[in-house]
Scaffold this motif. Structure first.
Motif, PDB file in Angstrom:
ATOM      1  N   VAL A  12      49.236  44.073  46.480  1.00  0.00           N
ATOM      2  CA  VAL A  12      50.117  43.133  47.185  1.00  0.00           C
ATOM      3  C   VAL A  12      51.479  43.128  46.513  1.00  0.00           C
ATOM      4  CG1 VAL A  12      48.189  41.692  47.962  1.00  0.00           C
ATOM      5  CG2 VAL A  12      49.345  41.123  45.827  1.00  0.00           C
ATOM      6  N   SER A  13      52.520  42.918  47.296  1.00  0.00           N
ATOM      7  CA  SER A  13      53.865  42.897  46.731  1.00  0.00           C
ATOM      8  C   SER A  13      54.254  41.520  46.210  1.00  0.00           C
ATOM      9  CB  SER A  13      54.881  43.371  47.775  1.00  0.00           C
ATOM     10  OG  SER A  13      54.815  42.537  48.917  1.00  0.00           O
ATOM     11  N   ASP A  14      53.570  40.468  46.680  1.00  0.00           N
ATOM     12  CA  ASP A  14      53.873  39.095  46.272  1.00  0.00           C
ATOM     13  C   ASP A  14      52.556  38.337  46.159  1.00  0.00           C
ATOM     14  OD1 ASP A  14      54.438  36.290  46.354  1.00  0.00           O
ATOM     15  OD2 ASP A  14      56.376  36.687  47.299  1.00  0.00           O
ATOM     16  N   VAL A  15      52.093  38.104  44.932  1.00  0.00           N
ATOM     17  CA  VAL A  15      50.790  37.460  44.713  1.00  0.00           C
ATOM     18  C   VAL A  15      50.748  36.073  45.345  1.00  0.00           C
ATOM     19  CG1 VAL A  15      49.206  36.535  42.957  1.00  0.00           C
ATOM     20  CG2 VAL A  15      50.269  38.775  42.627  1.00  0.00           C
ATOM     21  N   THR A  16      51.797  35.282  45.159  1.00  0.00           N
ATOM     22  CA  THR A  16      51.798  33.912  45.681  1.00  0.00           C
ATOM     23  C   THR A  16      51.687  33.902  47.203  1.00  0.00           C
ATOM     24  OG1 THR A  16      53.087  33.143  43.794  1.00  0.00           O
ATOM     25  CG2 THR A  16      53.106  31.746  45.763  1.00  0.00           C
ATOM     26  N   LYS A  17      52.459  34.742  47.853  1.00  0.00           N
ATOM     27  CA  LYS A  17      52.433  34.813  49.320  1.00  0.00           C
ATOM     28  C   LYS A  17      51.064  35.283  49.813  1.00  0.00           C
ATOM     29  CE  LYS A  17      54.971  36.911  53.164  1.00  0.00           C
ATOM     30  NZ  LYS A  17      56.106  37.775  53.513  1.00  0.00           N
ATOM     31  N   SER A  18      50.515  36.311  49.191  1.00  0.00           N
ATOM     32  CA  SER A  18      49.210  36.828  49.597  1.00  0.00           C
ATOM     33  C   SER A  18      48.098  35.823  49.293  1.00  0.00           C
ATOM     34  CB  SER A  18      48.915  38.162  48.916  1.00  0.00           C
ATOM     35  OG  SER A  18      49.815  39.137  49.387  1.00  0.00           O
ATOM     36  N   PHE A  19      48.172  35.175  48.115  1.00  0.00           N
ATOM     37  CA  PHE A  19      47.193  34.150  47.754  1.00  0.00           C
ATOM     38  C   PHE A  19      47.173  33.064  48.824  1.00  0.00           C
ATOM     39  CE2 PHE A  19      44.596  31.973  44.642  1.00  0.00           C
ATOM     40  CZ  PHE A  19      44.828  30.624  44.868  1.00  0.00           C
ATOM     41  N   ASP A  20      48.347  32.595  49.204  1.00  0.00           N
ATOM     42  CA  ASP A  20      48.451  31.556  50.236  1.00  0.00           C
ATOM     43  C   ASP A  20      47.836  32.029  51.556  1.00  0.00           C
ATOM     44  OD1 ASP A  20      49.586  28.983  51.313  1.00  0.00           O
ATOM     45  OD2 ASP A  20      50.683  30.421  52.566  1.00  0.00           O
ATOM     46  N   PHE A  21      48.126  33.255  51.959  1.00  0.00           N
ATOM     47  CA  PHE A  21      47.600  33.789  53.213  1.00  0.00           C
ATOM     48  C   PHE A  21      46.074  33.880  53.183  1.00  0.00           C
ATOM     49  CE2 PHE A  21      47.478  36.080  57.096  1.00  0.00           C
ATOM     50  CZ  PHE A  21      46.518  37.062  56.947  1.00  0.00           C
ATOM     51  N   TYR A  22      45.520  34.493  52.127  1.00  0.00           N
ATOM     52  CA  TYR A  22      44.067  34.678  52.074  1.00  0.00           C
ATOM     53  C   TYR A  22      43.313  33.364  51.916  1.00  0.00           C
ATOM     54  CZ  TYR A  22      44.293  39.718  52.207  1.00  0.00           C
ATOM     55  OH  TYR A  22      44.489  41.009  52.619  1.00  0.00           O
ATOM     56  N   VAL A  23      43.882  32.411  51.156  1.00  0.00           N
ATOM     57  CA  VAL A  23      43.207  31.127  50.950  1.00  0.00           C
ATOM     58  C   VAL A  23      43.445  30.189  52.137  1.00  0.00           C
ATOM     59  CG1 VAL A  23      43.143  29.042  49.502  1.00  0.00           C
ATOM     60  CG2 VAL A  23      43.214  31.313  48.442  1.00  0.00           C
ATOM     61  N   THR A  25      45.171  30.701  55.177  1.00  0.00           N
ATOM     62  CA  THR A  25      45.094  31.211  56.544  1.00  0.00           C
ATOM     63  C   THR A  25      43.712  31.765  56.864  1.00  0.00           C
ATOM     64  OG1 THR A  25      47.451  31.748  56.498  1.00  0.00           O
ATOM     65  CG2 THR A  25      46.124  32.818  58.200  1.00  0.00           C
ATOM     66  N   LEU A  26      43.150  32.532  55.940  1.00  0.00           N
ATOM     67  CA  LEU A  26      41.866  33.178  56.217  1.00  0.00           C
ATOM     68  C   LEU A  26      40.660  32.420  55.684  1.00  0.00           C
ATOM     69  CD1 LEU A  26      42.780  36.939  55.678  1.00  0.00           C
ATOM     70  CD2 LEU A  26      42.830  35.576  57.781  1.00  0.00           C
ATOM     71  N   GLY A  27      40.864  31.458  54.786  1.00  0.00           N
ATOM     72  CA  GLY A  27      39.766  30.637  54.304  1.00  0.00           C
ATOM     73  C   GLY A  27      38.995  31.166  53.110  1.00  0.00           C
ATOM     74  N   PHE A  28      39.573  32.098  52.354  1.00  0.00           N
ATOM     75  CA  PHE A  28      38.920  32.562  51.129  1.00  0.00           C
ATOM     76  C   PHE A  28      38.893  31.416  50.110  1.00  0.00           C
ATOM     77  CE2 PHE A  28      38.476  37.294  51.075  1.00  0.00           C
ATOM     78  CZ  PHE A  28      38.826  37.522  52.390  1.00  0.00           C
ATOM     79  N   THR A  29      37.933  31.438  49.212  1.00  0.00           N
ATOM     80  CA  THR A  29      37.818  30.445  48.141  1.00  0.00           C
ATOM     81  C   THR A  29      38.466  31.004  46.880  1.00  0.00           C
ATOM     82  OG1 THR A  29      35.731  29.644  49.050  1.00  0.00           O
ATOM     83  CG2 THR A  29      36.192  29.107  46.743  1.00  0.00           C
ATOM     84  N   PRO A  30      39.464  30.286  46.317  1.00  0.00           N
ATOM     85  CA  PRO A  30      40.083  30.780  45.076  1.00  0.00           C
ATOM     86  C   PRO A  30      39.137  30.619  43.893  1.00  0.00           C
ATOM     87  CG  PRO A  30      40.983  28.634  45.657  1.00  0.00           C
ATOM     88  CD  PRO A  30      40.052  29.028  46.775  1.00  0.00           C
ATOM     89  N   LYS A  31      39.101  31.639  43.040  1.00  0.00           N
ATOM     90  CA  LYS A  31      38.280  31.608  41.822  1.00  0.00           C
ATOM     91  C   LYS A  31      39.144  31.675  40.566  1.00  0.00           C
ATOM     92  CE  LYS A  31      34.290  31.473  43.879  1.00  0.00           C
ATOM     93  NZ  LYS A  31      33.340  30.369  43.691  1.00  0.00           N
ATOM     94  N   ALA A  32      40.207  32.468  40.596  1.00  0.00           N
ATOM     95  CA  ALA A  32      41.120  32.581  39.455  1.00  0.00           C
ATOM     96  C   ALA A  32      42.429  33.176  39.952  1.00  0.00           C
ATOM     97  CB  ALA A  32      40.520  33.465  38.366  1.00  0.00           C
ATOM     98  N   LYS A  33      43.531  32.795  39.300  1.00  0.00           N
ATOM     99  CA  LYS A  33      44.850  33.336  39.640  1.00  0.00           C
ATOM    100  C   LYS A  33      45.628  33.505  38.346  1.00  0.00           C
ATOM    101  CE  LYS A  33      48.801  32.406  42.700  1.00  0.00           C
ATOM    102  NZ  LYS A  33      49.940  32.152  41.838  1.00  0.00           N
ATOM    103  N   GLY A  37      47.909  38.640  39.738  1.00  0.00           N
ATOM    104  CA  GLY A  37      46.768  38.788  40.626  1.00  0.00           C
ATOM    105  C   GLY A  37      45.975  37.532  40.842  1.00  0.00           C
ATOM    106  N   ALA A  38      44.871  37.694  41.561  1.00  0.00           N
ATOM    107  CA  ALA A  38      43.970  36.573  41.853  1.00  0.00           C
ATOM    108  C   ALA A  38      42.599  37.120  42.213  1.00  0.00           C
ATOM    109  CB  ALA A  38      44.520  35.729  43.000  1.00  0.00           C
ATOM    110  N   TYR A  39      41.560  36.327  41.935  1.00  0.00           N
ATOM    111  CA  TYR A  39      40.199  36.611  42.394  1.00  0.00           C
ATOM    112  C   TYR A  39      39.825  35.559  43.428  1.00  0.00           C
ATOM    113  CZ  TYR A  39      39.559  39.708  38.356  1.00  0.00           C
ATOM    114  OH  TYR A  39      39.666  40.708  37.434  1.00  0.00           O
ATOM    115  N   LEU A  40      39.340  36.016  44.564  1.00  0.00           N
ATOM    116  CA  LEU A  40      38.938  35.160  45.672  1.00  0.00           C
ATOM    117  C   LEU A  40      37.537  35.552  46.118  1.00  0.00           C
ATOM    118  CD1 LEU A  40      42.174  35.683  47.832  1.00  0.00           C
ATOM    119  CD2 LEU A  40      41.824  33.942  46.072  1.00  0.00           C
TER     120      LEU A  40
END
Length: 132
Positions: A12-23, A25-33, A37-40
Motif C-alpha cells: 500500500v502507498s498510504d498505510v493510514t488510508k488503506s487501514f481506514d478503507f479495510y477496517v 469500509t470493508l469491516g476487517f478487524t484491526p489487530k496491530a498497526k 503496516g498493519a495486521y487485520l
C-alpha cells in the motif's frame, strides 16, 4: 501437505488510508498497526498491509499458504528439488519459504499464524507498532 491460505500481504502507498478503507469500509478487524503496516483479520483471513511502492510484481505483495510445522521441511525440500526460484529469505517468526510460480507470482509457505506473529511482535515490536 498444504492445508489452506495462510495470509495475504498487500503493498500500500498510504498505510493510514488503506487501514481506514479495510477496517471502516470493508469491516476487517484491526489487530496491530505500526508506522509501515498493519495486521487485520476477517474471519479466518489474516491480511497484512505493508507500506511499499505499489508496482506490479516489484513490491512485497504475495500469497502465503499454511502448512503444519511437521510437514514444512519435507515440503520445502520438495519445492527446492522442483527448482523453484526463491525471491526472499525469511527474517520473521516461523518457518517460511518464499518462491515464485512459473509466471513469477510471489508465493510463500508458512508454518506460523497471526497469533504466533503477534506474540513475536509483542517481544520485538516493529517501529511505532500499536496492538488492538
Amino acid at each position: 501437505m498444504l492445508n489452506g491460505l495462510n495470509h495475504i500481504t498487500i503493498a500500500v502507498s498510504d498505510v493510514t488510508k488503506s487501514f481506514d478503507f479495510y477496517v471502516n469500509t470493508l469491516g476487517f478487524t484491526p489487530k496491530a498497526k505500526w508506522a509501515r503496516g498493519a495486521y487485520l483479520s476477517l474471519g479466518e483471513l489474516w491480511l497484512c498491509l505493508s507500506a511499499d511502492n505499489v508496482l506490479s510484481g516489484g513490491d512485497y505483495t504475495h500469497y502465503a499458504f499454511s502448512i503444519p510445522g511437521n510437514d514444512f521441511d519435507e515440503f520445502a525440500v520438495r519445492l527446492r528439488t522442483a527448482g523453484v526460484t526463491e525471491w526472499k529469505i525469511n527474517k520473521s517468526e516461523g518457518k517460511s519459504v518464499y518462491f515464485l510460480d512459473p509466471d513469477g507470482h510471489k508465493l510463500e509457505i508458512h508454518d506460523g499464524d497471526l497469533n504466533s506473529r503477534l506474540m513475536a511482535c509483542r517481544d520485538q515490536p516493529y517501529e511505532g507498532m500499536t496492538f488492538f
